[in-house]
Motif scaffolding. Structure first.
Motif, PDB file in Angstrom:
ATOM      1  N   SER A 190      48.079  50.828  54.070  1.00  0.00           N
ATOM      2  CA  SER A 190      48.976  49.510  54.685  1.00  0.00           C
ATOM      3  C   SER A 190      48.177  48.362  54.513  1.00  0.00           C
ATOM      4  CB  SER A 190      49.626  50.087  55.924  1.00  0.00           C
ATOM      5  OG  SER A 190      48.691  49.599  57.102  1.00  0.00           O
ATOM      6  N   GLN A 191      48.914  47.159  54.112  1.00  0.00           N
ATOM      7  CA  GLN A 191      48.267  45.753  54.164  1.00  0.00           C
ATOM      8  C   GLN A 191      47.929  45.392  55.772  1.00  0.00           C
ATOM      9  OE1 GLN A 191      47.936  44.245  51.184  1.00  0.00           O
ATOM     10  NE2 GLN A 191      46.191  43.114  52.377  1.00  0.00           N
ATOM     11  N   GLN A 192      48.518  46.077  56.713  1.00  0.00           N
ATOM     12  CA  GLN A 192      48.078  45.735  58.120  1.00  0.00           C
ATOM     13  C   GLN A 192      46.893  46.602  58.236  1.00  0.00           C
ATOM     14  OE1 GLN A 192      50.766  47.478  61.088  1.00  0.00           O
ATOM     15  NE2 GLN A 192      49.705  46.267  62.883  1.00  0.00           N
ATOM     16  N   THR A 193      46.463  47.689  57.976  1.00  0.00           N
ATOM     17  CA  THR A 193      45.195  48.228  58.163  1.00  0.00           C
ATOM     18  C   THR A 193      44.078  47.450  57.288  1.00  0.00           C
ATOM     19  OG1 THR A 193      46.227  50.512  58.702  1.00  0.00           O
ATOM     20  CG2 THR A 193      43.880  50.376  57.866  1.00  0.00           C
ATOM     21  N   ILE A 194      44.499  47.020  55.931  1.00  0.00           N
ATOM     22  CA  ILE A 194      43.632  46.302  55.379  1.00  0.00           C
ATOM     23  C   ILE A 194      43.309  45.005  55.907  1.00  0.00           C
ATOM     24  CG2 ILE A 194      43.260  45.183  52.961  1.00  0.00           C
ATOM     25  CD1 ILE A 194      45.013  47.301  51.995  1.00  0.00           C
ATOM     26  N   ASP A 195      44.264  44.311  56.380  1.00  0.00           N
ATOM     27  CA  ASP A 195      44.048  43.008  56.890  1.00  0.00           C
ATOM     28  C   ASP A 195      43.305  43.009  58.394  1.00  0.00           C
ATOM     29  OD1 ASP A 195      44.928  41.925  54.638  1.00  0.00           O
ATOM     30  OD2 ASP A 195      47.164  41.577  55.733  1.00  0.00           O
ATOM     31  N   THR A 196      43.820  43.972  59.097  1.00  0.00           N
ATOM     32  CA  THR A 196      43.393  43.861  60.434  1.00  0.00           C
ATOM     33  C   THR A 196      42.085  44.863  61.015  1.00  0.00           C
ATOM     34  OG1 THR A 196      44.676  45.864  61.331  1.00  0.00           O
ATOM     35  CG2 THR A 196      45.619  43.514  61.494  1.00  0.00           C
ATOM     36  N   THR A 197      41.729  45.674  59.968  1.00  0.00           N
ATOM     37  CA  THR A 197      40.683  46.599  60.284  1.00  0.00           C
ATOM     38  C   THR A 197      39.485  46.438  59.087  1.00  0.00           C
ATOM     39  OG1 THR A 197      42.170  48.207  61.133  1.00  0.00           O
ATOM     40  CG2 THR A 197      40.160  49.199  60.553  1.00  0.00           C
ATOM     41  N   LEU A 198      39.863  46.749  57.845  1.00  0.00           N
ATOM     42  CA  LEU A 198      39.034  46.726  56.903  1.00  0.00           C
ATOM     43  C   LEU A 198      38.359  45.252  56.550  1.00  0.00           C
ATOM     44  CD1 LEU A 198      37.399  48.258  54.729  1.00  0.00           C
ATOM     45  CD2 LEU A 198      39.409  48.138  53.096  1.00  0.00           C
ATOM     46  N   THR A 225      32.468  55.516  49.739  1.00  0.00           N
ATOM     47  CA  THR A 225      33.604  54.932  49.613  1.00  0.00           C
ATOM     48  C   THR A 225      34.743  55.813  50.042  1.00  0.00           C
ATOM     49  OG1 THR A 225      32.737  53.486  48.039  1.00  0.00           O
ATOM     50  CG2 THR A 225      35.116  53.666  48.031  1.00  0.00           C
ATOM     51  N   THR A 226      34.612  56.906  49.405  1.00  0.00           N
ATOM     52  CA  THR A 226      35.588  57.854  49.752  1.00  0.00           C
ATOM     53  C   THR A 226      35.866  58.257  50.897  1.00  0.00           C
ATOM     54  OG1 THR A 226      35.082  59.112  47.474  1.00  0.00           O
ATOM     55  CG2 THR A 226      36.393  60.587  49.155  1.00  0.00           C
ATOM     56  N   GLU A 227      34.732  58.359  51.734  1.00  0.00           N
ATOM     57  CA  GLU A 227      34.975  58.736  53.277  1.00  0.00           C
ATOM     58  C   GLU A 227      35.590  57.831  54.060  1.00  0.00           C
ATOM     59  OE1 GLU A 227      34.243  61.583  54.523  1.00  0.00           O
ATOM     60  OE2 GLU A 227      33.592  62.821  52.815  1.00  0.00           O
ATOM     61  N   LEU A 228      35.096  56.326  53.613  1.00  0.00           N
ATOM     62  CA  LEU A 228      35.692  55.267  54.269  1.00  0.00           C
ATOM     63  C   LEU A 228      37.213  55.398  54.039  1.00  0.00           C
ATOM     64  CD1 LEU A 228      35.468  52.631  55.769  1.00  0.00           C
ATOM     65  CD2 LEU A 228      35.074  51.512  53.584  1.00  0.00           C
ATOM     66  N   MET A 229      37.534  55.397  52.914  1.00  0.00           N
ATOM     67  CA  MET A 229      39.123  55.635  52.788  1.00  0.00           C
ATOM     68  C   MET A 229      39.704  56.625  53.421  1.00  0.00           C
ATOM     69  SD  MET A 229      39.580  53.087  50.696  1.00  0.00           S
ATOM     70  CE  MET A 229      38.165  51.984  51.138  1.00  0.00           C
ATOM     71  N   GLN A 230      39.121  57.700  53.624  1.00  0.00           N
ATOM     72  CA  GLN A 230      39.725  59.017  54.448  1.00  0.00           C
ATOM     73  C   GLN A 230      39.596  58.636  55.882  1.00  0.00           C
ATOM     74  OE1 GLN A 230      40.958  61.858  53.000  1.00  0.00           O
ATOM     75  NE2 GLN A 230      42.198  61.424  55.026  1.00  0.00           N
ATOM     76  N   ALA A 231      38.586  57.688  56.536  1.00  0.00           N
ATOM     77  CA  ALA A 231      38.657  57.486  57.826  1.00  0.00           C
ATOM     78  C   ALA A 231      39.763  56.222  58.162  1.00  0.00           C
ATOM     79  CB  ALA A 231      37.274  56.832  58.019  1.00  0.00           C
ATOM     80  N   LEU A 232      40.102  55.504  56.969  1.00  0.00           N
ATOM     81  CA  LEU A 232      41.197  54.466  57.352  1.00  0.00           C
ATOM     82  C   LEU A 232      42.483  55.479  57.591  1.00  0.00           C
ATOM     83  CD1 LEU A 232      39.986  51.756  55.040  1.00  0.00           C
ATOM     84  CD2 LEU A 232      39.979  51.750  57.698  1.00  0.00           C
ATOM     85  N   LYS A 233      42.752  56.584  56.537  1.00  0.00           N
ATOM     86  CA  LYS A 233      43.782  57.216  56.519  1.00  0.00           C
ATOM     87  C   LYS A 233      44.046  58.096  57.625  1.00  0.00           C
ATOM     88  CE  LYS A 233      43.960  57.407  51.577  1.00  0.00           C
ATOM     89  NZ  LYS A 233      43.519  58.346  50.417  1.00  0.00           N
ATOM     90  N   LEU A 234      42.929  58.456  58.361  1.00  0.00           N
ATOM     91  CA  LEU A 234      42.903  59.159  59.921  1.00  0.00           C
ATOM     92  C   LEU A 234      43.455  58.171  60.779  1.00  0.00           C
ATOM     93  CD1 LEU A 234      39.691  61.193  59.469  1.00  0.00           C
ATOM     94  CD2 LEU A 234      42.192  62.339  59.598  1.00  0.00           C
ATOM     95  N   LYS A 235      42.840  57.085  60.478  1.00  0.00           N
ATOM     96  CA  LYS A 235      43.332  55.897  61.802  1.00  0.00           C
ATOM     97  C   LYS A 235      44.692  55.872  61.687  1.00  0.00           C
ATOM     98  CE  LYS A 235      42.607  51.143  63.054  1.00  0.00           C
ATOM     99  NZ  LYS A 235      44.032  50.976  63.307  1.00  0.00           N
ATOM    100  N   GLU A 236      45.311  55.756  60.471  1.00  0.00           N
ATOM    101  CA  GLU A 236      46.941  55.422  60.280  1.00  0.00           C
ATOM    102  C   GLU A 236      47.526  56.845  60.839  1.00  0.00           C
ATOM    103  OE1 GLU A 236      47.358  52.131  56.739  1.00  0.00           O
ATOM    104  OE2 GLU A 236      47.874  53.990  56.484  1.00  0.00           O
ATOM    105  N   GLN A 237      47.100  57.864  60.188  1.00  0.00           N
ATOM    106  CA  GLN A 237      47.954  58.938  60.745  1.00  0.00           C
ATOM    107  C   GLN A 237      47.908  59.228  62.061  1.00  0.00           C
ATOM    108  OE1 GLN A 237      46.124  62.698  58.861  1.00  0.00           O
ATOM    109  NE2 GLN A 237      47.595  63.992  60.000  1.00  0.00           N
ATOM    110  N   TYR A 238      46.873  59.305  62.861  1.00  0.00           N
ATOM    111  CA  TYR A 238      46.877  59.501  64.176  1.00  0.00           C
ATOM    112  C   TYR A 238      46.922  58.324  65.309  1.00  0.00           C
ATOM    113  CZ  TYR A 238      45.365  64.315  62.694  1.00  0.00           C
ATOM    114  OH  TYR A 238      45.230  65.433  62.246  1.00  0.00           O
TER     115      TYR A 238
END
Length: 396
Positions: free
Chosen positions: A44-52, A153-166
């Motif tokens: 999500s753009q929110q995750t990108i803007d507020t986290t990444l 890079t792959t692991e970082l993307m997955q960590a961000l997805k986990l943040k969103e999922q849980y």
């Protein structure tokens, strides 16, 4: 030996074309590229803007990546710091505390309790130290380092997805310098694929739930190929005048063959010879303990690609299960810097013993080349870079 990203170091990376190597040394440019990757990965753009967008470079992460103990420590130093009497006793206490869960997991997944306890003990001292570094900052830093950019890079993307999922709070997503998380230090890709809800609360929380962490570890090991009712390996005794012809995983032999070559149990009794293969490991050379590693040893190596780690897990599991200590104590040896090993590899190549591109890591090709040099020069051909071997090679 490669170490080692705890857990899932050998998971297949995403095939998505969006996961690309970040080659630029400029941090700002790199983070901008990561943001584009995240967008293409559906974050999500929110995750990108507020986290990444707010990740920070951590120089200490790169320093630790270059000083992993499996690259530099002697086996004696590594092993004695990890297989301790305290861990043995604590493992036995925790077996009693979690007996019902552990026995249930053994029945469901085929992994005996002592192994789950050994992994738990080595990874986080049974949950007492799960790491304090920001997982997202660590992974971003490593993603922007060219050495293993694509993997991280792959692991970082997955960590961000986990943040969103849980709905994880990024401030509470802490772990090792390499981004490994929770009681059993799962990398994000392993977390996503193998974490299970062991306590039935609807969420797989590897930081705060022991049930979730142990259940997930058992599930992961089963999927890596753990063989039910087989052990990891064992310490063995070599006969006098042993030829050292078969060393390492590439030279695995049947147990019948090892018995024919004169290997015995440490109490002098004959090896049992079921229809199994095993590889011989001499982590301290011919003066130290010798180990046969079975198929489950290779499974442990999929968790962490270090023979030191696999031996430590296996032996700690044995000790928790009531076994005695090693029959042969590892001798004290100097640490091996990657620079010194690289110089050794360069010299072997110069002398015609092809060990491939020097990388400072003693892999199977280096072992074979070193053995050939030792044999040609009247040394014990155990593939171990002893001081005698360094001197013979002219390496200081």
């Amino acid at each position: 030996m490669f170490k080692s990203i705890p857990l899932a170091a050998t998971l297949i990376l995403s095939s998505s074309s969006a996961i690309a190597s970040v080659a630029s040394p400029d941090w700002g440019t790199c983070v901008a590229n990561l943001q584009q990757t995240a967008k293409s990965e559906g974050l999500s753009q929110q995750t990108i803007d507020t986290t990444l967008a707010n990740v920070r470079y951590v120089a200490r992460v790169i320093e630790l990546d270059n000083k992993q103990p499996e690259f530099s420590s002697s086996f004696e130093s590594y092993f004695t710091k990890r297989v301790t009497d305290w861990r043995v006793q604590q493992g036995r206490k925790l077996y009693i505390k979690h007996k019902e869960l552990l026995q249930s997991l053994a029945k469901e997944y085929g992994v005996p309790p002592q192994y789950l306890l050994a992994f738990w003990g080595l990874e986080t001292n049974f949950g007492s130290y799960k790491g304090k570094m920001s997982v997202l900052n660590s992974l971003a830093t490593l993603a922007c380092d060219p050495r293993r950019s694509q993997y991280f890079t792959t692991e970082l993307m997955q960590a961000l997805k986990l943040k969103e999922q849980y709905g994880f709070d990024e401030k509470k997503m802490v772990g090792s310098w390499a981004g490994a998380m929770g009681h059993t230090q799962f990398m994000p890709s392993a977390y996503a694929k193998y974490a299970v809800d062991g306590d039935g609360d609807g969420k797989a929380d590897l930081w705060n739930s022991t049930d979730d962490a142990l259940s997930s570890a058992a599930h992961f090991l089963q999927n890596l190929g753990w063989k039910r009712d087989e052990r990891w390996g064992r310490e063995v005794t070599l006969p006098k005048n042993f030829s050292y012809a078969y060393l390492g995983r590439a030279e695995a032999q049947t147990l019948t063959k090892w018995a024919e070559l004169g290997l015995t149990l440490t109490n002098g009794r004959a090896l049992s010879t079921p229809d199994m293969t095993a590889a011989l490991y001499l982590p301290s050379g011919h003066t130290g303990p010798a180990f046969l590693g079975y198929d489950n040893f290779n499974v442990i190596m999929k968790w962490n690609r270090s023979t030191f780690y696999a031996i430590a897990v296996g032996h700690l599991a044995d000790r928790i299960n009531g076994a005695a200590g090693l029959n042969v104590k590892p001798p004290k040896m100097p640490s091996l810097s990657r620079a010194r090993v690289k110089e050794l590899q360069n010299q072997l190549n110069t002398l015609g013993f092809d060990v491939g591109k020097p990388d400072g890591i003693l892999g199977s090709k280096s072992l074979k080349g070193l053995q050939a040099f030792q044999k040609d020069n009247g040394l014990v051909a155990d593939g171990y870079p002893s001081e005698v071997t360094f001197k013979a090679l002219g390496v200081k």
